[in-house]
Write an enzyme that holds these catalytic residues in place. Structure first.
Site, PDB file in Angstrom:
ATOM      1  N   GLY A  18       0.983  -1.322  -0.267  1.00  0.00           N
ATOM      2  CA  GLY A  18       0.067   0.117   0.044  1.00  0.00           C
ATOM      3  C   GLY A  18       0.856   1.063   0.014  1.00  0.00           C
ATOM      4  O   GLY A  18       1.738   1.453   0.774  1.00  0.00           O
TER       5      GLY A  18
ATOM      6  N   ARG B 115       1.155  -5.258  -5.058  1.00  0.00           N
ATOM      7  CA  ARG B 115       1.220  -6.428  -4.281  1.00  0.00           C
ATOM      8  C   ARG B 115       1.612  -7.550  -5.043  1.00  0.00           C
ATOM      9  O   ARG B 115       0.893  -8.003  -5.797  1.00  0.00           O
ATOM     10  CB  ARG B 115       0.157  -6.461  -3.337  1.00  0.00           C
ATOM     11  CG  ARG B 115      -0.104  -5.561  -2.461  1.00  0.00           C
ATOM     12  CD  ARG B 115      -1.388  -5.780  -1.512  1.00  0.00           C
ATOM     13  NE  ARG B 115      -1.852  -4.591  -1.021  1.00  0.00           N
ATOM     14  CZ  ARG B 115      -1.908  -3.804   0.093  1.00  0.00           C
ATOM     15  NH1 ARG B 115      -0.851  -3.886   0.802  1.00  0.00           N
ATOM     16  NH2 ARG B 115      -2.506  -2.598   0.326  1.00  0.00           N
TER      17      ARG B 115
ATOM     18  N   GLY C  25       4.199  -6.836   4.241  1.00  0.00           N
ATOM     19  CA  GLY C  25       4.421  -7.699   3.026  1.00  0.00           C
ATOM     20  C   GLY C  25       5.809  -7.445   2.352  1.00  0.00           C
ATOM     21  O   GLY C  25       6.429  -8.377   1.742  1.00  0.00           O
ATOM     22  N   THR C  26       6.153  -6.374   2.277  1.00  0.00           N
ATOM     23  CA  THR C  26       7.501  -5.887   1.405  1.00  0.00           C
ATOM     24  C   THR C  26       8.623  -6.604   2.458  1.00  0.00           C
ATOM     25  O   THR C  26       9.429  -7.077   1.592  1.00  0.00           O
ATOM     26  CB  THR C  26       7.556  -4.409   1.610  1.00  0.00           C
ATOM     27  OG1 THR C  26       6.281  -3.984   1.133  1.00  0.00           O
ATOM     28  CG2 THR C  26       8.647  -3.993   0.656  1.00  0.00           C
TER      29      THR C  26
ATOM     30  N   ILE D 225       0.904   3.526   6.060  1.00  0.00           N
ATOM     31  CA  ILE D 225       0.015   4.593   6.972  1.00  0.00           C
ATOM     32  C   ILE D 225      -0.291   3.703   8.369  1.00  0.00           C
ATOM     33  O   ILE D 225      -0.712   4.385   9.198  1.00  0.00           O
ATOM     34  CB  ILE D 225      -1.158   4.914   6.381  1.00  0.00           C
ATOM     35  CG1 ILE D 225      -2.318   3.987   6.222  1.00  0.00           C
ATOM     36  CG2 ILE D 225      -0.633   5.865   5.285  1.00  0.00           C
ATOM     37  CD1 ILE D 225      -3.777   4.505   5.847  1.00  0.00           C
ATOM     38  N   ASP D 226      -0.192   2.460   8.320  1.00  0.00           N
ATOM     39  CA  ASP D 226      -0.795   1.629   9.352  1.00  0.00           C
ATOM     40  C   ASP D 226       0.281   1.674  10.707  1.00  0.00           C
ATOM     41  O   ASP D 226      -0.477   1.336  11.884  1.00  0.00           O
ATOM     42  CB  ASP D 226      -0.657   0.011   8.995  1.00  0.00           C
ATOM     43  CG  ASP D 226      -1.762  -0.076   7.867  1.00  0.00           C
ATOM     44  OD1 ASP D 226      -2.874   0.577   7.794  1.00  0.00           O
ATOM     45  OD2 ASP D 226      -1.629  -1.198   7.317  1.00  0.00           O
TER      46      ASP D 226
ATOM     47  N   ARG E 173     -26.532  13.810  15.674  1.00  0.00           N
ATOM     48  CA  ARG E 173     -26.578  12.400  14.802  1.00  0.00           C
ATOM     49  C   ARG E 173     -25.426  11.663  15.694  1.00  0.00           C
ATOM     50  O   ARG E 173     -24.551  12.195  16.151  1.00  0.00           O
ATOM     51  CB  ARG E 173     -26.279  12.548  13.552  1.00  0.00           C
ATOM     52  CG  ARG E 173     -27.587  12.826  12.799  1.00  0.00           C
ATOM     53  CD  ARG E 173     -27.450  12.859  11.158  1.00  0.00           C
ATOM     54  NE  ARG E 173     -28.644  12.988  10.556  1.00  0.00           N
ATOM     55  CZ  ARG E 173     -28.903  13.600   9.329  1.00  0.00           C
ATOM     56  NH1 ARG E 173     -27.879  13.954   8.783  1.00  0.00           N
ATOM     57  NH2 ARG E 173     -30.211  13.348   8.744  1.00  0.00           N
TER      58      ARG E 173
ATOM     59  N   MET F 175      -9.013   3.025   8.121  1.00  0.00           N
ATOM     60  CA  MET F 175      -8.170   1.638   7.959  1.00  0.00           C
ATOM     61  C   MET F 175      -7.406   1.052   9.208  1.00  0.00           C
ATOM     62  O   MET F 175      -7.248   1.739  10.178  1.00  0.00           O
ATOM     63  CB  MET F 175      -7.187   2.264   7.117  1.00  0.00           C
ATOM     64  CG  MET F 175      -7.665   2.402   5.575  1.00  0.00           C
ATOM     65  SD  MET F 175      -6.514   2.314   4.326  1.00  0.00           S
ATOM     66  CE  MET F 175      -7.337   2.411   2.763  1.00  0.00           C
TER      67      MET F 175
ATOM     68  N   GLY G 221     -11.801  13.494  19.289  1.00  0.00           N
ATOM     69  CA  GLY G 221     -12.502  13.627  20.677  1.00  0.00           C
ATOM     70  C   GLY G 221     -13.687  12.458  20.650  1.00  0.00           C
ATOM     71  O   GLY G 221     -14.930  12.745  20.754  1.00  0.00           O
TER      72      GLY G 221
HETATM   73  O1  F6P Z   1      -1.394  -1.695   4.514  1.00  0.00           O
HETATM   74  C1  F6P Z   1      -2.157  -0.351   4.313  1.00  0.00           C
HETATM   75  C2  F6P Z   1      -3.351  -0.295   4.188  1.00  0.00           C
HETATM   76  O2  F6P Z   1      -3.795   0.970   3.744  1.00  0.00           O
HETATM   77  C3  F6P Z   1      -4.340  -0.889   5.386  1.00  0.00           C
HETATM   78  O3  F6P Z   1      -4.678   0.069   6.372  1.00  0.00           O
HETATM   79  C4  F6P Z   1      -5.519  -1.401   4.381  1.00  0.00           C
HETATM   80  O4  F6P Z   1      -6.341  -2.525   5.079  1.00  0.00           O
HETATM   81  C5  F6P Z   1      -4.963  -1.830   2.963  1.00  0.00           C
HETATM   82  O5  F6P Z   1      -3.900  -1.185   2.824  1.00  0.00           O
HETATM   83  C6  F6P Z   1      -6.019  -1.475   1.879  1.00  0.00           C
HETATM   84  O6  F6P Z   1      -5.435  -2.085   0.677  1.00  0.00           O
HETATM   85  P1  F6P Z   1      -5.654  -2.046  -0.667  1.00  0.00           P
HETATM   86  O7  F6P Z   1      -5.477  -0.742  -0.964  1.00  0.00           O
HETATM   87  O8  F6P Z   1      -4.967  -2.992  -1.480  1.00  0.00           O
HETATM   88  O9  F6P Z   1      -7.416  -2.124  -0.906  1.00  0.00           O
END
Ligand code: F6P
Length: 320
Positions: free
Chosen positions: A11, A72, A104-105, A127-128, A163, A170, A186
């Site tokens: 990603g 990927r 994965g990389t 970003i995770d 609401r 993600m 918040g």
């Molecule tokens: O690994 C980064 C990430 O953004 C995850 O947070 C998310 O679940 C995934 O990639 C989404 O992957 P893709 O872009 O292949 O749908």
């Protein structure tokens, strides 16, 4: 060392370009030529590459995504694909590789390094923020800022209508993004895969709230109770006192110009990768812990998922 290659895989994350730039500029200053591999490991297999020099990485530090593109690669998971990739490396006279990506990389990098003995260094680009051995991954800070700015806007409309919003962010295996963004906006509650989600407790919390107000619940996409739509349904069955909406932030969290923090982190780690290769190191991810650059073996960076900060988890309960 005369020639190295750099690639981005998995990603994409804001700051990957800043990292490519740092690798290229540091290498060039050391008299090393750099080739950019397009579309991650797949580019090694397909022989898809572009020579990079000082000027080809001008004006990219501020750009989101990756100029090298990402993928990927399923072919690289097979021995046959990796053999092809190594043939390309030999043909091009590439002596080392810098990979920018996530879990994965680095899993792929570890196997490739072990199979062929090619020196490989990694920079954490995802970003995770789920890699062990670095306080932050490249792209995490930008993604948080993007989420905060989006959810602040949701709060405006939520509050105008009293609401309840379930906002999905993600994080299919981890809740770093959800926890930190939840505190920053918040949130009334944050649901993450790491902790058990108690629907009844959420329903009670909502029931006990002053009615003349909004509520926002951040849901990590991988929460075991389900995504935001699923959780909203479950909560509604137990407490139906709010007009409820669901918002999935999706891939907008991955885009945009990197924050100053991510640009600096990416620059520091790109240079650190080249430095490490020059001093004969390999098989590791460069990360930052405190103010120090620390190298963590790929196997440890990916396997030992870091835990959520318990102080922040407690903070949520105090502040919500
Ligand atoms: O690994 C980064 C990430 O953004 C995850 O947070 C998310 O679940 C995934 O990639 C989404 O992957 P893709 O872009 O292949 O749908």
């Amino acid at each position: 060392m005369k020639k190295i290659a750099v690639l981005t895989s998995g990603g994409d994350a804001p700051g990957m370009n800043a990292c490519i730039r740092a690798v290229v500029r540091k290498a060039q200053k050391e008299g090393i030529a750099v080739v950019g591999i397009k579309r991650g490991y797949q580019g090694l297999i397909d022989g898809n590459f572009v020579p990079l020099d000082y000027h080809s990485v001008s004006n990219i530090i501020q750009k989101g995504g990756t100029i090298l593109k990402s993928a990927r690669s399923t072919d690289f998971m097979e021995k046959e694909g990796r053999n092809k990739a190594f043939e390309f490396i030999q043909k091009q006279g590439i002596e080392a590789l810098v990979v920018i990506g996530g879990d994965g990389t680095f899993t792929g990098a570890k196997i490739f390094e072990e199979e062929f003995g090619l020196p490989i260094m990694g920079a954490p680009g995802t970003i995770d923020n789920d890699l062990y051995g670095t306080d932050a991954t490249i792209g995490y800070d930008t993604a948080l800022n993007t989420i905060v700015s989006a959810v602040d806007k949701i709060r405006d409309t939520a509050d105008s209508h009293n609401r309840l919003f379930f906002v999905e962010v993600m994080g299919k295996d981890v809740g770093f993004i959800a926890l930190r963004s939840g505190i920053a906006i918040g949130a009334e509650a944050v649901l993450v895969p790491e902790t058990e989600t108690n629907i009844e407790a959420i329903a009670n919390m909502l029931h006990n709230r002053t009615k003349d107000t909004s509520a926002i619940i951040i849901v990590a996409e991988g929460d075991e109770a389900g995504g935001a739509f699923e959780v909203a349904k479950k909560v509604k069955l137990q407490f139906d006192g709010y007009d409820t909406r669901v918002s999935i932030l999706g891939h907008l969290q991955r885009g945009g110009s990197p924050s100053a923090f991510d640009r600096v982190l990416a620059s520091e780690l790109g240079v650190a990768c080249v430095d490490a290769l020059l001093s004969g190191k390999s098989g590791s991810m460069a990360g930052v812990q405190g103010k120090q650059v620390v190298l963590t073996p790929f196997g440890k960076a990916v396997k030992h998922h870091k835990a959520l900060n318990p102080v922040l988890v407690t903070l949520l309960d105090v502040l919500a």
